[in-house]
Motif scaffolding. Structure first.
Motif, PDB file in Angstrom:
ATOM      1  N   MET A   1       0.819  -1.219   0.000  1.00 57.39           N
ATOM      2  CA  MET A   1       0.000   0.000   0.000  1.00 57.39           C
ATOM      3  C   MET A   1       0.849   1.264   0.000  1.00 57.39           C
ATOM      4  SD  MET A   1      -2.948  -1.117   2.755  1.00 57.39           S
ATOM      5  CE  MET A   1      -3.771   0.472   2.586  1.00 57.39           C
ATOM      6  N   GLY A   2       2.092   1.130   0.359  1.00 55.07           N
ATOM      7  CA  GLY A   2       2.983   2.282   0.346  1.00 55.07           C
ATOM      8  C   GLY A   2       2.740   3.291   1.448  1.00 55.07           C
ATOM      9  N   LEU A   3       2.243   2.799   2.603  1.00 55.60           N
ATOM     10  CA  LEU A   3       1.920   3.726   3.693  1.00 55.60           C
ATOM     11  C   LEU A   3       3.157   4.408   4.271  1.00 55.60           C
ATOM     12  CD1 LEU A   3      -0.814   1.641   5.592  1.00 55.60           C
ATOM     13  CD2 LEU A   3      -1.148   3.566   4.025  1.00 55.60           C
ATOM     14  N   PHE A   4       4.304   3.749   4.147  1.00 57.87           N
ATOM     15  CA  PHE A   4       5.525   4.307   4.714  1.00 57.87           C
ATOM     16  C   PHE A   4       6.401   4.992   3.671  1.00 57.87           C
ATOM     17  CE2 PHE A   4       4.262   0.995   7.696  1.00 57.87           C
ATOM     18  CZ  PHE A   4       4.312   1.696   8.894  1.00 57.87           C
ATOM     19  N   LYS A   5       5.876   5.139   2.472  1.00 56.41           N
ATOM     20  CA  LYS A   5       6.621   5.837   1.434  1.00 56.41           C
ATOM     21  C   LYS A   5       6.230   7.323   1.433  1.00 56.41           C
ATOM     22  CE  LYS A   5       7.202   1.910  -1.709  1.00 56.41           C
ATOM     23  NZ  LYS A   5       6.931   1.383  -3.085  1.00 56.41           N
ATOM     24  N   PRO A   6       7.198   8.213   1.533  1.00 59.14           N
ATOM     25  CA  PRO A   6       6.863   9.647   1.555  1.00 59.14           C
ATOM     26  C   PRO A   6       6.367  10.134   0.205  1.00 59.14           C
ATOM     27  CG  PRO A   6       9.242   9.344   1.433  1.00 59.14           C
ATOM     28  CD  PRO A   6       8.648   7.967   1.632  1.00 59.14           C
ATOM     29  N   SER A   7       5.469  11.086   0.247  1.00 57.81           N
ATOM     30  CA  SER A   7       4.963  11.704  -0.982  1.00 57.81           C
ATOM     31  C   SER A   7       5.837  12.919  -1.291  1.00 57.81           C
ATOM     32  CB  SER A   7       3.506  12.132  -0.806  1.00 57.81           C
ATOM     33  OG  SER A   7       3.099  12.927  -1.900  1.00 57.81           O
ATOM     34  N   TYR A   8       6.660  12.808  -2.308  1.00 55.97           N
ATOM     35  CA  TYR A   8       7.546  13.915  -2.665  1.00 55.97           C
ATOM     36  C   TYR A   8       6.747  15.112  -3.167  1.00 55.97           C
ATOM     37  CZ  TYR A   8      11.233  10.457  -2.198  1.00 55.97           C
ATOM     38  OH  TYR A   8      12.076   9.505  -1.700  1.00 55.97           O
ATOM     39  N   THR A   9       5.609  14.843  -3.782  1.00 50.84           N
ATOM     40  CA  THR A   9       4.755  15.942  -4.236  1.00 50.84           C
ATOM     41  C   THR A   9       4.256  16.752  -3.052  1.00 50.84           C
ATOM     42  OG1 THR A   9       4.022  14.637  -6.143  1.00 50.84           O
ATOM     43  CG2 THR A   9       2.687  16.552  -5.529  1.00 50.84           C
ATOM     44  N   TYR A  11       5.605  16.990  -0.006  1.00 49.13           N
ATOM     45  CA  TYR A  11       6.690  17.716   0.668  1.00 49.13           C
ATOM     46  C   TYR A  11       7.180  18.894  -0.170  1.00 49.13           C
ATOM     47  CZ  TYR A  11       7.110  14.457   4.537  1.00 49.13           C
ATOM     48  OH  TYR A  11       6.861  13.729   5.676  1.00 49.13           O
ATOM     49  N   PHE A  12       7.172  18.728  -1.484  1.00 50.17           N
ATOM     50  CA  PHE A  12       7.565  19.849  -2.340  1.00 50.17           C
ATOM     51  C   PHE A  12       6.567  21.001  -2.214  1.00 50.17           C
ATOM     52  CE2 PHE A  12       6.917  22.104  -6.362  1.00 50.17           C
ATOM     53  CZ  PHE A  12       8.168  22.708  -6.506  1.00 50.17           C
ATOM     54  N   LEU A  13       5.268  20.667  -2.310  1.00 49.26           N
ATOM     55  CA  LEU A  13       4.244  21.708  -2.216  1.00 49.26           C
ATOM     56  C   LEU A  13       4.233  22.346  -0.824  1.00 49.26           C
ATOM     57  CD1 LEU A  13       1.304  20.022  -4.174  1.00 49.26           C
ATOM     58  CD2 LEU A  13       2.805  21.878  -4.952  1.00 49.26           C
ATOM     59  N   HIS A  14       4.449  21.529   0.196  1.00 45.43           N
ATOM     60  CA  HIS A  14       4.492  22.061   1.560  1.00 45.43           C
ATOM     61  C   HIS A  14       5.648  23.036   1.721  1.00 45.43           C
ATOM     62  CE1 HIS A  14       4.468  21.263   6.161  1.00 45.43           C
ATOM     63  NE2 HIS A  14       3.651  22.229   5.828  1.00 45.43           N
ATOM     64  N   GLY A  15       6.829  22.630   1.255  1.00 48.08           N
ATOM     65  CA  GLY A  15       7.987  23.507   1.342  1.00 48.08           C
ATOM     66  C   GLY A  15       7.834  24.748   0.481  1.00 48.08           C
ATOM     67  N   LEU A  67      13.661  11.939   2.926  1.00 48.79           N
ATOM     68  CA  LEU A  67      14.739  11.485   2.046  1.00 48.79           C
ATOM     69  C   LEU A  67      15.376  10.211   2.585  1.00 48.79           C
ATOM     70  CD1 LEU A  67      16.272  15.004   1.392  1.00 48.79           C
ATOM     71  CD2 LEU A  67      14.714  13.717  -0.084  1.00 48.79           C
ATOM     72  N   ALA A  68      16.011   9.461   1.707  1.00 50.26           N
ATOM     73  CA  ALA A  68      16.539   8.145   2.075  1.00 50.26           C
ATOM     74  C   ALA A  68      17.694   8.256   3.068  1.00 50.26           C
ATOM     75  CB  ALA A  68      16.981   7.400   0.812  1.00 50.26           C
TER      76      ALA A  68
END
Length: 251
Positions: A1-9, A11-15, A67-68
């Motif tokens: 399900m990818g629950l632990f994968k960060p959404s780069y979109t 974090y980019f929009l937030h930043g 980030l990794a």
């Protein structure tokens, strides 16, 4: 399900929206603040949003959640803490690690270390009363009214306490990179505000008001997640895992 994968979109929009509101606030202040109170209030709103949201963003990077490599998270964390908020990233990490090591443990967790201004939980009020009886002392105000004073104290946390403790930490620990990262924030802020107001006192006043609203926002949200939980002494049978499950089950 990818629950632990960060959404780069995300974090980019937030930043992006943090930097956007910070720069928009300064732009409005620099171009319209000198002759319009409405412009000053609008700029203030933008700067408060940026500062408060940067507080939540830096939390995730401080936890190395996006980030990794932790090193890369640290760089972004340094940006939001230093360049945006004018605070020490190492100071936050130090305080927050203590919080997660012993969440809601008296004299171990800095997030619930509120004496002598407030007493929280079921243990601290009793201990405070016993201490007063033993030492024949009185509280400097009755704690039965502390819930009325919290809305007054919450906005003062950042401008009166965190503002100098974060700089003191960086100096004492010789965190020169943290100190360097803070310089652009203060330089930009005081350049814009002094150009607008032509007054050192007004520059400091604007900065203080931003910190007031940011502090109220942060304190209200964070303490709603802490002081409603059980606050107790450090005991041997409380393992680290037990503390994490009991104190962060809402995450």
């Amino acid at each position: 399900m990818g629950l632990f994968k960060p959404s780069y979109t995300f974090y980019f929009l937030h930043g992006f929206h943090i930097v956007f509101f910070q720069m928009l606030g300064y732009y409005i202040l620099l171009n319209y603040g000198g002759f319009s109170y409405a412009a000053i209030l609008l700029a203030l709103t933008c700067n408060v949003i940026a500062e408060a949201q940067a507080g939540w963003a830096q939390h995730d990077y401080g936890h190395s959640s996006m980030l990794a490599k932790p090193k890369h998270n640290n760089y972004v964390h340094l940006f939001f803490m230093g360049f945006i908020k004018g605070a020490s990233a190492d100071w936050w990490t130090y305080m927050h690690n203590m919080h997660h090591a012993k969440p809601n443990v008296i004299e171990k967790d800095p997030d619930v270390r509120l004496e002598p201004f407030f007493v929280v939980g079921n243990v601290e009020p009793k201990r405070r009363a016993e201490k007063n009886v033993k030492q024949k002392k009185n509280n400097f105000y009755p704690y039965t009214i502390q819930h009325y004073l919290f809305p007054i104290a919450a906005p003062l946390l950042f401008p009166l306490l965190f503002q100098w403790t974060t700089i003191r930490h960086a100096i004492r620990r010789k965190k020169y990179l943290d100190l360097i990262s803070m310089v652009p924030m203060y330089a930009l802020h005081f350049y814009v505000t002094y150009t607008t107001f032509q007054s050192v006192l007004k520059c400091i006043g604007y900065f203080f008001v931003v910190r007031l609203f940011e502090s109220a926002w942060f304190t209200w949200v964070s303490q709603c997640n802490h002081i409603v939980m059980d606050i107790h002494d450090d005991v041997d049978y409380d393992s680290w895992l037990h503390l994490q499950v009991m104190k962060f089950f809402d995450a």
